[in-house]
Design an enzyme around this catalytic site. Structure first.
Site, PDB file in Angstrom:
ATOM      1  N   ASP A 289       6.858  11.830  -1.855  1.00  0.00           N
ATOM      2  CA  ASP A 289       8.022  10.947  -1.914  1.00  0.00           C
ATOM      3  C   ASP A 289       9.192  11.708  -2.546  1.00  0.00           C
ATOM      4  O   ASP A 289       9.032  12.437  -3.520  1.00  0.00           O
ATOM      5  CB  ASP A 289       7.694   9.697  -2.739  1.00  0.00           C
ATOM      6  CG  ASP A 289       8.698   8.587  -2.524  1.00  0.00           C
ATOM      7  OD1 ASP A 289       8.325   7.544  -1.958  1.00  0.00           O
ATOM      8  OD2 ASP A 289       9.882   8.755  -2.917  1.00  0.00           O
TER       9      ASP A 289
ATOM     10  N   ASN B 204       4.312  -1.922   0.790  1.00  0.00           N
ATOM     11  CA  ASN B 204       5.332  -2.964   0.786  1.00  0.00           C
ATOM     12  C   ASN B 204       5.563  -3.406   2.219  1.00  0.00           C
ATOM     13  O   ASN B 204       5.789  -2.571   3.100  1.00  0.00           O
ATOM     14  CB  ASN B 204       6.630  -2.433   0.177  1.00  0.00           C
ATOM     15  CG  ASN B 204       6.477  -2.028  -1.280  1.00  0.00           C
ATOM     16  OD1 ASN B 204       5.808  -2.724  -2.045  1.00  0.00           O
ATOM     17  ND2 ASN B 204       7.079  -0.919  -1.670  1.00  0.00           N
TER      18      ASN B 204
ATOM     19  N   GLY C 219      10.270  -5.290  -1.222  1.00  0.00           N
ATOM     20  CA  GLY C 219      10.839  -4.020  -1.650  1.00  0.00           C
ATOM     21  C   GLY C 219      10.771  -2.934  -0.605  1.00  0.00           C
ATOM     22  O   GLY C 219      11.070  -1.773  -0.902  1.00  0.00           O
TER      23      GLY C 219
ATOM     24  N   HIS D 184       4.064   2.567   5.761  1.00  0.00           N
ATOM     25  CA  HIS D 184       3.650   3.689   4.914  1.00  0.00           C
ATOM     26  C   HIS D 184       2.827   3.190   3.749  1.00  0.00           C
ATOM     27  O   HIS D 184       3.047   2.092   3.234  1.00  0.00           O
ATOM     28  CB  HIS D 184       4.859   4.486   4.415  1.00  0.00           C
ATOM     29  CG  HIS D 184       5.938   3.659   3.789  1.00  0.00           C
ATOM     30  ND1 HIS D 184       6.839   2.927   4.535  1.00  0.00           N
ATOM     31  CD2 HIS D 184       6.247   3.422   2.497  1.00  0.00           C
ATOM     32  CE1 HIS D 184       7.673   2.294   3.726  1.00  0.00           C
ATOM     33  NE2 HIS D 184       7.326   2.564   2.479  1.00  0.00           N
TER      34      HIS D 184
ATOM     35  N   HIS E  72       1.951   4.072  -0.051  1.00  0.00           N
ATOM     36  CA  HIS E  72       2.260   4.864  -1.242  1.00  0.00           C
ATOM     37  C   HIS E  72       0.952   5.217  -1.951  1.00  0.00           C
ATOM     38  O   HIS E  72       0.054   4.370  -2.084  1.00  0.00           O
ATOM     39  CB  HIS E  72       3.098   4.051  -2.234  1.00  0.00           C
ATOM     40  CG  HIS E  72       4.466   3.673  -1.775  1.00  0.00           C
ATOM     41  ND1 HIS E  72       5.604   4.350  -2.159  1.00  0.00           N
ATOM     42  CD2 HIS E  72       4.895   2.660  -0.978  1.00  0.00           C
ATOM     43  CE1 HIS E  72       6.671   3.772  -1.635  1.00  0.00           C
ATOM     44  NE2 HIS E  72       6.270   2.737  -0.911  1.00  0.00           N
TER      45      HIS E  72
HETATM   46  P1  AMP Z   1       9.427   1.464   0.477  1.00  0.00           P
HETATM   47  O1  AMP Z   1      10.451   1.015  -0.548  1.00  0.00           O
HETATM   48  O2  AMP Z   1       8.045   0.900   0.240  1.00  0.00           O
HETATM   49  O3  AMP Z   1       9.928   1.227   1.881  1.00  0.00           O
HETATM   50  O4  AMP Z   1       9.253   3.023   0.260  1.00  0.00           O
HETATM   51  C1  AMP Z   1      10.066   3.962   0.890  1.00  0.00           C
HETATM   52  C2  AMP Z   1       9.890   5.249   0.129  1.00  0.00           C
HETATM   53  O5  AMP Z   1      10.361   6.310   0.935  1.00  0.00           O
HETATM   54  C3  AMP Z   1      10.650   5.316  -1.198  1.00  0.00           C
HETATM   55  O6  AMP Z   1       9.732   5.546  -2.267  1.00  0.00           O
HETATM   56  C4  AMP Z   1      11.602   6.496  -0.993  1.00  0.00           C
HETATM   57  O7  AMP Z   1      11.788   7.253  -2.162  1.00  0.00           O
HETATM   58  C5  AMP Z   1      10.902   7.277   0.085  1.00  0.00           C
HETATM   59  N1  AMP Z   1      11.747   8.129   0.910  1.00  0.00           N
HETATM   60  C6  AMP Z   1      12.905   7.808   1.514  1.00  0.00           C
HETATM   61  N2  AMP Z   1      13.393   8.841   2.207  1.00  0.00           N
HETATM   62  C7  AMP Z   1      12.496   9.860   2.044  1.00  0.00           C
HETATM   63  C8  AMP Z   1      12.441  11.209   2.510  1.00  0.00           C
HETATM   64  N3  AMP Z   1      13.401  11.727   3.300  1.00  0.00           N
HETATM   65  N4  AMP Z   1      11.382  11.954   2.131  1.00  0.00           N
HETATM   66  C9  AMP Z   1      10.415  11.459   1.344  1.00  0.00           C
HETATM   67  N5  AMP Z   1      10.420  10.186   0.875  1.00  0.00           N
HETATM   68  C10 AMP Z   1      11.451   9.407   1.215  1.00  0.00           C
END
Ligand code: AMP
Length: 115
Positions: free
Chosen positions: A33, A88, A94, A101, A103
């Site tokens: 992340d 999420n 959130g 995805h 986490h």
């Molecule tokens: P969510 O809020 O569950 O949709 O999680 C999305 C996640 O994607 C967040 O933790 C962001 O920090 C992460 N994220 C967004 N853009 C990127 C990227 N280019 N590379 C890696 N992680 C990312």
């Protein structure tokens, strides 16, 4: 919600933007992340652009199981004995990137409940 894959994760899958990948196979990839919430913070994403968990159906049963097994595998690869997996699903939960995805968060004590 359907997605045409035109999310930041779709761009990562197509190689249009870089990522720090730690795992990949025919069905999914895992990468770090960009805004880690713990010493280890990985994302496991399917190659198939499902927007959110709420959009998955019975046809995705094997894929969803695979994502969880990969989440555990990459967590162990990072040296974690304990970790949290979070999915999420939806804006109010959130979710910010509408490509399903998982986490994988660990490397420090984690509290509950989440915010
Ligand atoms: P969510 O809020 O569950 O949709 O999680 C999305 C996640 O994607 C967040 O933790 C962001 O920090 C992460 N994220 C967004 N853009 C990127 C990227 N280019 N590379 C890696 N992680 C990312």
């Amino acid at each position: 919600m359907a997605t045409d894959g035109d999310t930041v994760f779709g761009k990562i899958l197509r190689g249009e933007i870089p990522c720090d990948q730690v795992y990949g196979d025919d069905l999914c990839i895992a990468f770090r992340d960009v805004q880690p919430q713990a010493p280890v913070h990985l994302l496991v994403i399917p190659r198939e652009p499902i927007a959110q968990l709420g959009d998955a159906g019975p046809e995705h049963q094997a894929l969803l199981g695979h994502l969880l097994l990969v989440a555990a595998e990459v967590a162990r690869q990072q040296g974690l004995a304990s970790w949290r997996t979070v999915i999420n699903s939806g804006l109010e939960a959130g979710q910010t990137v509408f490509h399903l995805h998982v986490h994988v968060i660990g490397g420090r004590p984690l509290t509950w409940p989440p915010g």
